[in-house]
Motif scaffolding. Structure first.
Motif, mmCIF file in Angstrom:
data_model
loop_
_atom_site.group_PDB
_atom_site.id
_atom_site.type_symbol
_atom_site.label_atom_id
_atom_site.label_comp_id
_atom_site.label_asym_id
_atom_site.label_seq_id
_atom_site.Cartn_x
_atom_site.Cartn_y
_atom_site.Cartn_z
ATOM 1 N N GLU A 1 0.918 -1.111 0.058
ATOM 2 C CA GLU A 1 0.086 0.066 -0.020
ATOM 3 C C GLU A 1 0.871 1.345 0.104
ATOM 4 O O GLU A 1 0.563 2.161 -0.893
ATOM 5 C CB GLU A 1 -0.870 0.109 1.381
ATOM 6 C CG GLU A 1 -1.875 0.957 1.262
ATOM 7 C CD GLU A 1 -3.021 0.958 0.403
ATOM 8 O OE1 GLU A 1 -3.549 2.106 -0.151
ATOM 9 O OE2 GLU A 1 -3.225 -0.218 -0.130
ATOM 10 N N GLY A 2 1.905 1.266 0.693
ATOM 11 C CA GLY A 2 2.825 2.373 0.735
ATOM 12 C C GLY A 2 3.471 2.592 -0.419
ATOM 13 O O GLY A 2 3.776 3.683 -1.096
ATOM 14 N N LYS B 1 3.078 5.708 -2.955
ATOM 15 C CA LYS B 1 4.429 6.609 -3.271
ATOM 16 C C LYS B 1 4.650 6.434 -4.830
ATOM 17 O O LYS B 1 4.882 7.792 -5.432
ATOM 18 C CB LYS B 1 5.656 5.817 -2.716
ATOM 19 C CG LYS B 1 6.825 6.452 -3.023
ATOM 20 C CD LYS B 1 8.042 5.873 -1.826
ATOM 21 C CE LYS B 1 9.405 6.335 -2.771
ATOM 22 N NZ LYS B 1 10.615 5.338 -2.182
ATOM 23 N N GLN B 2 4.238 5.596 -5.448
ATOM 24 C CA GLN B 2 4.789 5.320 -7.172
ATOM 25 C C GLN B 2 3.628 5.995 -7.650
ATOM 26 O O GLN B 2 3.977 6.382 -8.780
ATOM 27 C CB GLN B 2 4.777 3.833 -7.212
ATOM 28 C CG GLN B 2 5.639 3.440 -8.575
ATOM 29 C CD GLN B 2 7.149 3.897 -8.729
ATOM 30 O OE1 GLN B 2 7.823 4.004 -7.618
ATOM 31 N NE2 GLN B 2 7.362 4.341 -9.937
ATOM 32 N N LEU C 1 -3.690 0.933 -3.211
ATOM 33 C CA LEU C 1 -3.647 -0.333 -4.008
ATOM 34 C C LEU C 1 -4.820 -0.903 -4.704
ATOM 35 O O LEU C 1 -4.859 -1.316 -5.853
ATOM 36 C CB LEU C 1 -3.125 -1.443 -3.138
ATOM 37 C CG LEU C 1 -2.870 -2.772 -3.759
ATOM 38 C CD1 LEU C 1 -1.411 -2.359 -4.589
ATOM 39 C CD2 LEU C 1 -2.161 -3.879 -2.666
ATOM 40 N N GLU C 2 -5.988 -0.771 -4.002
ATOM 41 C CA GLU C 2 -7.396 -1.121 -4.462
ATOM 42 C C GLU C 2 -7.859 -0.217 -5.906
ATOM 43 O O GLU C 2 -8.435 -0.910 -6.732
ATOM 44 C CB GLU C 2 -8.500 -1.098 -3.531
ATOM 45 C CG GLU C 2 -8.234 -2.077 -2.346
ATOM 46 C CD GLU C 2 -7.102 -1.618 -1.374
ATOM 47 O OE1 GLU C 2 -7.052 -0.454 -1.020
ATOM 48 O OE2 GLU C 2 -6.545 -2.234 -0.727
ATOM 49 N N ASP D 1 0.078 -5.371 -10.648
ATOM 50 C CA ASP D 1 1.294 -6.349 -11.093
ATOM 51 C C ASP D 1 2.561 -5.701 -10.688
ATOM 52 O O ASP D 1 3.444 -6.464 -10.369
ATOM 53 C CB ASP D 1 0.901 -6.873 -12.567
ATOM 54 C CG ASP D 1 -0.180 -7.695 -12.563
ATOM 55 O OD1 ASP D 1 -0.896 -8.135 -11.672
ATOM 56 O OD2 ASP D 1 -0.724 -7.948 -13.984
ATOM 57 N N SER D 2 2.534 -4.669 -11.078
ATOM 58 C CA SER D 2 3.890 -3.858 -10.685
ATOM 59 C C SER D 2 4.490 -3.753 -9.420
ATOM 60 O O SER D 2 5.321 -4.009 -8.977
ATOM 61 C CB SER D 2 4.175 -2.529 -11.585
ATOM 62 O OG SER D 2 5.088 -1.694 -11.241
ATOM 63 N N VAL D 3 3.434 -3.411 -8.426
ATOM 64 C CA VAL D 3 3.567 -3.362 -7.074
ATOM 65 C C VAL D 3 4.009 -4.749 -6.633
ATOM 66 O O VAL D 3 4.737 -4.912 -5.715
ATOM 67 C CB VAL D 3 2.285 -2.636 -6.600
ATOM 68 C CG1 VAL D 3 2.326 -2.827 -4.779
ATOM 69 C CG2 VAL D 3 2.115 -1.324 -6.786
ATOM 70 N N MET D 4 2.836 -5.679 -7.089
ATOM 71 C CA MET D 4 3.251 -7.124 -6.496
ATOM 72 C C MET D 4 4.899 -7.781 -6.833
ATOM 73 O O MET D 4 5.181 -8.184 -6.118
ATOM 74 C CB MET D 4 2.335 -8.219 -7.023
ATOM 75 C CG MET D 4 0.825 -7.699 -6.683
ATOM 76 S SD MET D 4 0.805 -7.854 -4.878
ATOM 77 C CE MET D 4 -0.982 -7.383 -4.772
#
Length: 175
Positions: free
Chosen positions: A138-139, A143-144, A149-150, A158-161
């Protein structure tokens, strides 16, 4: 002299009670309560397991000792992180700190659980791990991408994961 005679009382018969329908009524009540009673659902983990690989191969990787966080639960349901007793909430914060301070794709959580550990203690540990990963992801998403996230698209999610994968190693349970 007068003769005294005693009257014999006739024994009274107890009237019989017809109990033929009692079994039928009991059975119908049993069925009624079974149908109308709600049963608590079982506890479980909300996890999607990876697909079974085509061929049986085990991945081995070299991991630096400083990139491994050791989490254990003993037979008395005592949760420890790096040989120090913690609560599930404290474990969650430690995992967040650990993931944030190591390289995201190089960290490993090493879990060792006793065979006599209760399900509640195991689920509490797993929930703390899931909550920690969610907090880190989530952080990173905020930030990005500037969004929770939701609210991200599937590609962004997918990029975060991929940036923060769950890397968990479960050791064989000890006696």
């Amino acid at each position: 002299m007068k003769k005294i005679t005693f009257r014999r009382h006739k024994r009274r018969r107890v009237p019989s009670l017809n109990t033929t329908a009692t079994a039928d009524i009991s059975f119908m009540l049993l069925v009624f309560f079974l149908v109308t009673t709600s049963i608590d659902s079982d506890k479980g983990l909300n996890r999607v397991l990876p697909a079974i690989p085509e061929e049986e191969t085990q991945q081995t990787m070299d991991v630096s000792e400083r990139n491994v966080l050791r989490i254990t639960i003993d037979s008395d349901d005592k949760l420890s992180c790096e040989d120090e007793r913690v609560t599930p909430k404290e474990l969650q914060e430690r995992i967040v700190t650990f993931i944030s301070t190591t390289e995201m794709d190089k960290h490993v959580l090493s879990l060792q659980v006793s065979r006599n550990t209760s399900y509640d203690a195991y689920f509490a540990m797993q929930n703390a791990i899931v909550a920690a990963y969610h907090k880190v992801r989530e952080g990173y998403a905020r930030k990005q991408f500037g969004l929770p996230l939701e609210q991200l698209s599937q590609e962004q999610r997918d990029s975060v994961m991929a940036h923060c994968p769950q890397r968990i190693s479960e050791e064989e349970p000890k006696e």
